[in-house]
Write a protein that holds these residues in place. Structure first.
Motif, short mmCIF file in Angstrom:
data_model
loop_
_atom_site.label_atom_id
_atom_site.label_comp_id
_atom_site.label_asym_id
_atom_site.label_seq_id
_atom_site.Cartn_x
_atom_site.Cartn_y
_atom_site.Cartn_z
N UNK A 1 21.35 8.62 14.93
CA UNK A 1 21.10 7.37 14.24
C UNK A 1 19.77 7.34 14.15
N UNK A 2 18.83 7.63 14.89
CA UNK A 2 17.56 7.41 14.90
C UNK A 2 16.66 8.22 13.59
N UNK A 3 17.25 9.61 13.71
CA UNK A 3 16.85 10.38 12.63
C UNK A 3 16.91 9.71 11.18
N UNK A 4 18.29 9.13 11.17
CA UNK A 4 18.49 8.49 9.75
C UNK A 4 17.83 7.48 9.47
N UNK A 5 17.45 6.40 10.43
CA UNK A 5 16.59 5.48 10.19
C UNK A 5 15.13 5.63 9.85
N UNK A 6 14.73 6.80 10.69
CA UNK A 6 13.28 7.13 10.38
C UNK A 6 13.21 7.91 8.80
N UNK A 7 13.93 8.75 8.52
CA UNK A 7 14.25 9.16 7.24
C UNK A 7 14.27 8.09 6.20
N UNK A 8 15.30 6.91 6.29
CA UNK A 8 15.26 5.97 5.35
C UNK A 8 13.83 5.09 5.31
N UNK A 9 13.42 4.99 6.52
CA UNK A 9 12.02 4.33 6.46
C UNK A 9 11.00 4.94 5.65
N UNK A 10 10.95 6.30 5.90
CA UNK A 10 9.82 7.07 5.16
C UNK A 10 10.04 6.77 3.40
N UNK A 11 11.39 7.00 3.21
CA UNK A 11 11.89 6.83 1.79
C UNK A 11 11.40 5.69 1.16
N UNK A 12 11.59 4.34 2.25
CA UNK A 12 11.17 3.00 1.89
C UNK A 12 9.73 2.90 1.58
N UNK A 13 9.23 3.68 2.65
CA UNK A 13 7.64 3.53 2.52
C UNK A 13 7.19 4.11 1.05
N UNK A 14 7.71 5.39 0.68
CA UNK A 14 7.24 6.04 -0.58
C UNK A 14 7.83 5.16 -1.67
N UNK A 15 9.04 4.40 -1.49
CA UNK A 15 9.32 3.49 -2.86
C UNK A 15 8.66 2.40 -2.88
N UNK A 16 7.86 1.81 -1.68
CA UNK A 16 6.96 0.85 -1.64
C UNK A 16 5.77 1.05 -2.26
N UNK A 17 5.33 2.25 -2.01
CA UNK A 17 3.68 2.64 -2.61
C UNK A 17 4.14 2.92 -4.02
N UNK A 18 5.15 3.76 -4.44
CA UNK A 18 5.50 3.55 -5.76
C UNK A 18 5.38 2.39 -6.60
N UNK A 19 6.38 1.40 -6.01
CA UNK A 19 6.56 0.08 -6.63
C UNK A 19 5.20 -0.75 -6.71
N UNK A 20 4.41 -0.61 -5.46
CA UNK A 20 3.22 -1.51 -5.50
C UNK A 20 2.01 -0.93 -5.98
N UNK A 21 2.04 0.41 -5.73
CA UNK A 21 0.55 0.97 -6.55
C UNK A 21 0.70 1.56 -7.79
N UNK A 22 2.00 2.05 -8.13
CA UNK A 22 2.04 2.80 -9.40
C UNK A 22 2.69 1.78 -10.45
N UNK A 23 3.78 1.46 -10.22
CA UNK A 23 4.49 0.63 -11.29
C UNK A 23 3.91 -0.61 -11.61
N UNK A 24 3.28 -1.40 -10.54
CA UNK A 24 2.57 -2.66 -10.52
C UNK A 24 1.26 -2.42 -11.71
N UNK A 25 0.71 -1.40 -11.89
CA UNK A 25 -0.52 -1.37 -12.53
C UNK A 25 0.01 -0.82 -13.88
N UNK A 26 1.18 -0.58 -14.20
CA UNK A 26 1.62 -0.10 -15.84
C UNK A 26 1.67 -1.60 -16.52
N UNK A 27 0.72 -1.49 -17.59
CA UNK A 27 0.49 -2.61 -18.25
C UNK A 27 1.72 -3.10 -19.08
N UNK A 28 2.48 -2.24 -19.61
CA UNK A 28 3.26 -2.71 -20.57
C UNK A 28 4.96 -3.16 -19.83
#
Length: 174
Positions: A1-28
C-alpha cells in the motif's frame, strides 16, 4: 500500500508542476484544467476510501505549498472528494469514456461547492471562490471532462503499480 501511495504522490507532484508551472503560463487558457483533481479521482476509484482520502490530502498539501492559498484549504476539500469517490471502488467501472467524464464532472461540481462552503466559514481569508454559474467554472468543467478519459487511460498504463492489492483480499474475506 505504501508503494502505491508513494507512486500516486509522485504522479500528483508531477501533475501539480504541470498545472501550476506550465498550464498557468499559457496565455490563451482562460482557466487551467485541474489535472490533480482528475488524478485524485482516478486513484480514489481505483484503490478505495483510505487511499482516496490519503491521495486527496497529499495532493491538497502539494497544491497548498505550490500555490499561495492558505495552508489546509486544498487539503480539506480534496480529502473529502477522495473519500467520496473511494466509496465507489467496487461499483464504478471506468474503462470507457463516459464514466471518467461523469466522475470528473461530479468531482468538479463537488470542488466548487466545497470551495464555496469553506469560504463561508472563513470570511476574513480572501479565497477565490468562483460561483458555479460563471464562465470560469464552465470552462474548467469542459476542460476537465474532455481531459478525463485521456488521463484515465494514461494512468491505466501504470495500474499494476498503482493498485492496492489489499482491497481485493479484504472484499473476498468479507
Amino acid at each position: 500500500m505504501a508503494k502505491s501511495i508513494l507512486i500516486s504522490s509522485f504522479i500528483m507532484l508531477c501533475a501539480t508542476v504541470i498545472e501550476t508551472a506550465v498550464l498557468s503560463n499559457i496565455s490563451f487558457l482562460y482557466v487551467v484544467p485541474d489535472l490533480v483533481l482528475i488524478c485524485s479521482i482516478y486513484f480514489s476509484v481505483l484503490n478505495g476510501k483510505f487511499a482516496g482520502e490519503t491521495t486527496g490530502f497529499i495532493s491538497g498539501l502539494i497544491l497548498d505549498f505550490m500555490t499561495g492559498i492558505p495552508f489546509g484549504f486544498n487539503c480539506l476539500f480534496r480529502t473529502i472528494i477522495g473519500y467520496g469517490f473511494g466509496i465507489f471502488t467496487e461499483t464504478i467501472i471506468f474503462s470507457g469514456f463516459v464514466m471518467p467524464m461523469l466522475c470528473v464532472a461530479i468531482g468538479t461540481f463537488a470542488k466548487y461547492f466545497l470551495t464555496f462552503l469553506i469560504s463561508l466559514f472563513f470570511p476574513n481569508v480572501h479565497i477565490l471562490a468562483i460561483g458555479i454559474i460563471s464562465k470560469e467554472f464552465l470552462f474548467e468543467l469542459v476542460l476537465n471532462v474532455i481531459l478525463a478519459p485521456a488521463i484515465f487511460k494514461f494512468l491505466g498504463v501504470f495500474k499494476k503499480s498503482l493498485a492496492v492489492k489489499d482491497i481485493k483480499e479484504k472484499v473476498d474475506h468479507a
